[in-house]
Design a protein around this motif. Sequence first.
Motif: not given
Length: 461
Positions: A146-148, A374-376, A412-414
Amino acid sequence: MADVVEELRRVLPPEALVTDPDRMESFRYDRAMFCPAGMPAAVVLARETAHVQAAVRVAAAAGVPIVPQGARSGLSGAANAVDGCIVISLEKMDKILAIEPIDRYVVTQPGVFNAVLSRAVAEQGLFYPPDPSSWEFCSIGGNLSTNSGGLCCVKYGVTTDYVLGLEVVLADGRILRTGRKTVKGVAGYDLTKLIVGSEGTLGIITEATLALRPQAASPRTMAALFGSGVAAGEAIVEIIRSGVSLSLLEIMDRTTISAVNSYKRMDLPTEAAAMLIAQSDAGGEAGAADVAAVAKLCRDNGAIECIEADDPAEGELLLEARRAALVALDQLGTTMIDDVCVPRSRLADFIGAVERLSTELDITIGVLGHAGDGNMHPTVVFDAADPSQAERAQIAFDRVMEIGLALGGTITGEHGIGVLKRRWLAEEIGPVAIDVHRAIKAALDPGNLLNPGKVTEDLAL
């Protein structure tokens, strides 16, 4: 399927195959609470690459779908089984194969937990930066799929920034080796980055070579309390604008703080609407100056109070609270966890819009996330047994993604797309990009056997 199971018994050791329905039940789901899942025909508990390869060849010959799984700690349904599939679990492939201090890399199997790997390399004076909140129970393979990101992304970046090379079992059972072990290397297409973040739809990762950094200095930590989430968002913008070098900048709202207090029996301050946690690992006077600068910026932008941790143990306690946030919110009911990333300049707008949405729909939304990038993670909490709440929760979840896209962000950020967000992918990337996705999928998995129905419903069309 009886013939397929018999063939799996023939090519695998007895301990690597599970067919008992009661045991297979736990392999149906990841941690996404609101996603469909089927019942597998068999679960393969692979101990080595050869087991994965053998199971894939059996599945490919019979045209049976394959669902790869790691620790099943994902939050998008990407590891959920489909009816009649073969689940290939990598959780038993949990060995760290090599740590090279001079060349600064580690070779690992995918089932190793993030925290286990981080502690092992720390013993050699090295540092693996990607550190999801779930690092104690998420696996490196899932992080790759998922490229966390994690708490340190604001300074150190995400998983893909540390992947030098991979060993991957393809849909036909062939083994692909990508990348290199050198610092630099640009030979051919970057197949490593293609596989990272593909959520098991292009191949099954069985080994990874990951870059390491020298161990960072002992961090300085502070917390700032705000009377509103919007005020905290505005302070974040000013912190970013200032250029101060932080290794961590996180946010938790009142709902999240209260949930953590209850779950962890902590005594975090609940009088504030939001809390920022900031950390600098610059070391010595530089780290102290960073934290002091952030405290001043917070006060100048409306912070009620700023508290610097007196010692590393107190700082770790704040991080423990942040890492526990999503699990704590799970205790309040069924959760749908968004993963929207917006430009940092729009954070205050995003936080305000989510707060208004919560009031409008009369639904609980805990707001937390990696404020520095900025990843909420707005988390909708509801009673799944109440049809009205369930309906409003789904509306809220979708509206959060709409808000993020309208502000120039991403859905999706991660956490990845999985099942939870697959209908939103086309909305974000557009028809040409979807066509390119399909072409890549057709090239590597023409039978659509690898994790079908994930990422986007029509990927294989």
